[in-house]
Scaffold this active site. Structure first.
Site, PDB file in Angstrom:
ATOM      1  N   LYS A  53     -20.350 -38.632  19.126  1.00  0.00           N
ATOM      2  CA  LYS A  53     -19.213 -38.152  18.339  1.00  0.00           C
ATOM      3  C   LYS A  53     -18.735 -39.155  17.291  1.00  0.00           C
ATOM      4  O   LYS A  53     -18.099 -38.791  16.316  1.00  0.00           O
ATOM      5  CB  LYS A  53     -18.063 -37.751  19.251  1.00  0.00           C
ATOM      6  N   SER A 310     -26.562 -36.903  24.905  1.00  0.00           N
ATOM      7  CA  SER A 310     -25.430 -36.980  23.973  1.00  0.00           C
ATOM      8  C   SER A 310     -24.317 -37.947  24.365  1.00  0.00           C
ATOM      9  O   SER A 310     -23.559 -38.379  23.505  1.00  0.00           O
ATOM     10  CB  SER A 310     -24.847 -35.572  23.778  1.00  0.00           C
TER      11      SER A 310
END
Ligand SMILES: *Cc1c(COP(=O)(O)O)cnc(C)c1O
Length: 328
Positions: A53, A310
Site C-alpha cells: 500500500k 501483498s
C-alpha cells in the site's frame, strides 16, 4: 472512466523510486514442483511498512506536493483503513513532512493499530465498520481542511499499486498469469493496466474472501453494492468498495479476467504452507492466491504464474489460529 493509464503508472514509478522498495520476484521451488508450473512470489512483504500500500500512498502524496506545493497539505492528510493503508499513510506522511490522522474501526486488530501509532501518526478509533470510520474522515476533511488519502478509489493510488505490474514485466516478461488479492481493487486494477498494456493475453485473476466479496458482488450486480463485513483471516480484504465508487469499479471490470473466492480453511492452509515450505511470513490476504490454487485445484501446468504476497500484517496469535485451523 477510471483514469489509470500506463503513462500514469510510469510517472508513479519515477515518483516512488527511492521511497518504496523495488521488491524481488522469487521462484518457489516447492510450489513450482507441486503445480508443475513456474510459480513466482512477489515479495511486497519487504516494504518498510510490510505491505504494497505504500506504493499508492507515496505516489499520491508526492503527486499532490508536486502539483500544489507543501502549503496545500499543511492541514495534513487523513484516511480510514483496515491497517496496512493507515500504516502506509502514517509512514509516508512522516517521511514527506505532512501531519496525519488515521481513523480506524474497532474491527481492526490491535497489532495493526499499535504499528500505526509507532509511526508517529494520531489514531482515532470509530465505529465497527470501515464506512463509519470514513464518516470521521469526511468530517476532518470538511471541518479541518485535511486531505483525504483513500485506500483504493483514486487513480493516483491505483497507479502507484500498478508499479508492481511494471516490475513483474521487467523480471518475468513471459508471465502467463497473476493471482491478486481483491478488495477495493486498486491493487488488481493497477497491476492489470500495467500488464495488459504490453501483454493483453496475460490472465489477471482476482481472489476474494468467501463472504463479503464486495467488488465481485458489485460486478455481478452491475453497480457498487454493500456487503456485510465479517471477521476473517484475510481481514485486509474486508470492507466495501464505496457506493459512490469513481475509479476502481470501472478499472477492475476492464482488466480482471477471472475470479475466485476462498474459504477460511484454505487461507489458513496457504498461510502455513507459505511459512513452512517457502519461509514467507504473510498475512491471510497475501495467501489467497495460493489458497485459490489449492482449493479450486486450478490447472496451471506449464504456465508461469505470479502470486502477489501483498503484506505481512499478522500477529503470532492470528498465525496460531491459522495453524490450528489448518491442522498443522
Ligand atoms: C489492501 C490489501 C489488499 C487488497 O488491495 P485492494 O487495492 O483494496 O484491492 C490485499 N492484500 C493486502 C495485504 C492489503 O493490505
Amino acid at each position: 472512466m477510471h483514469g489509470v493509464t500506463l503513462a500514469e503508472i510510469q510517472a508513479a514509478r519515477r515518483r516512488i523510486a527511492g521511497q518504496v522498495t523495488r521488491t524481488p520476484l522469487i521462484r518457489s521451488a516447492t510450489l513450482s514442483a507441486r503445480f508443475e508450473a513456474e510459480v513466482l512470489l512477489k515479495l511486497e512483504t519487504l516494504q518498510p511498512t510490510g505491505a504494497f500500500k505504500l506504493r499508492g500512498v507515496v505516489n499520491m502524496i508526492s503527486a499532490l506536493l508536486e502539483r500544489y506545493g507543501q502549503q496545500a497539505l499543511a492541514a495534513g492528510v487523513t484516511t480510514a483503513s483496515t491497517g496496512n493503508h493507515g500504516r502506509a499513510v502514517a509512514y509516508a506522511a512522516a517521511r514527506l513532512g505532512v501531519p496525519a490522522i488515521i481513523c480506524l474501526s474497532h474491527q481492526v486488530p490491535d497489532n495493526k493499530v499499535a504499528a500505526i501509532e509507532a509511526l508517529g501518526a494520531e489514531v482515532r478509533r470509530i465505529g465497527d465498520s470501515q464506512d463509519e470510520a470514513f464518516g470521521e474522515v469526511a468530517r476532518l476533511v470538511d471541518e479541518q481542511g485535511m486531505t483525504l488519502i483513500p485506500p483504493f478509489d483514486d487513480s493516483l493510488i491505483a497507479a502507484g499499486q500498478g508499479t508492481i505490474g511494471l516490475e513483474l514485466l521487467d523480471d518475468a516478461p513471459d508471465l502467463d498469469q497473476v493471482l491478486v488479492g481483491l478488495s477495493g481493487g486498486g491493487l488488481l486494477g493497477g497491476i492489470g493496466v500495467a500488464l495488459k498494456a504490453s501483454r493483453p493475453e496475460l490472465e489477471i485473476t482476482g481472489v476474494s474472501l468467501s463472504r463479503g466479496a464486495a467488488m465481485h458482488d458489485s460486478l455481478l450486480a452491475g453497480h457498487p453494492v454493500e456487503v456485510e463485513e465479517v471477521a476473517s483471516l484475510g481481514d485486509s480484504l474486508g470492507g466495501g468498495i464505496g457506493l459512490d465508487n469513481g475509479c476502481t469499479f470501472a478499472l477492475v471490470r476492464e482488466v480482471m479476467d477471472s475470479h475466485w473466492r476462498v474459504s477460511e480453511a484454505a487461507i489458513a492452509r496457504a498461510m502455513v504452507e507459505l511459512l513452512e515450505d517457502d519461509k514467507q511470513f504473510v498475512e491471510g490476504a497475501a495467501a489467497v492466491g495460493l489458497a485459490a490454487l489449492n482449493e479450486h485445484e486450478l490447472d496451471i501446468r506449464g504456465r508461469k504464474v505470479a502470486l502477489i504476497l501483498s503484506g505481512n500484517g499478522v500477529s503470532l496469535e492470528t498465525l496460531d489460529q491459522a495453524r490450528r485451523l489448518a491442522g498443522r
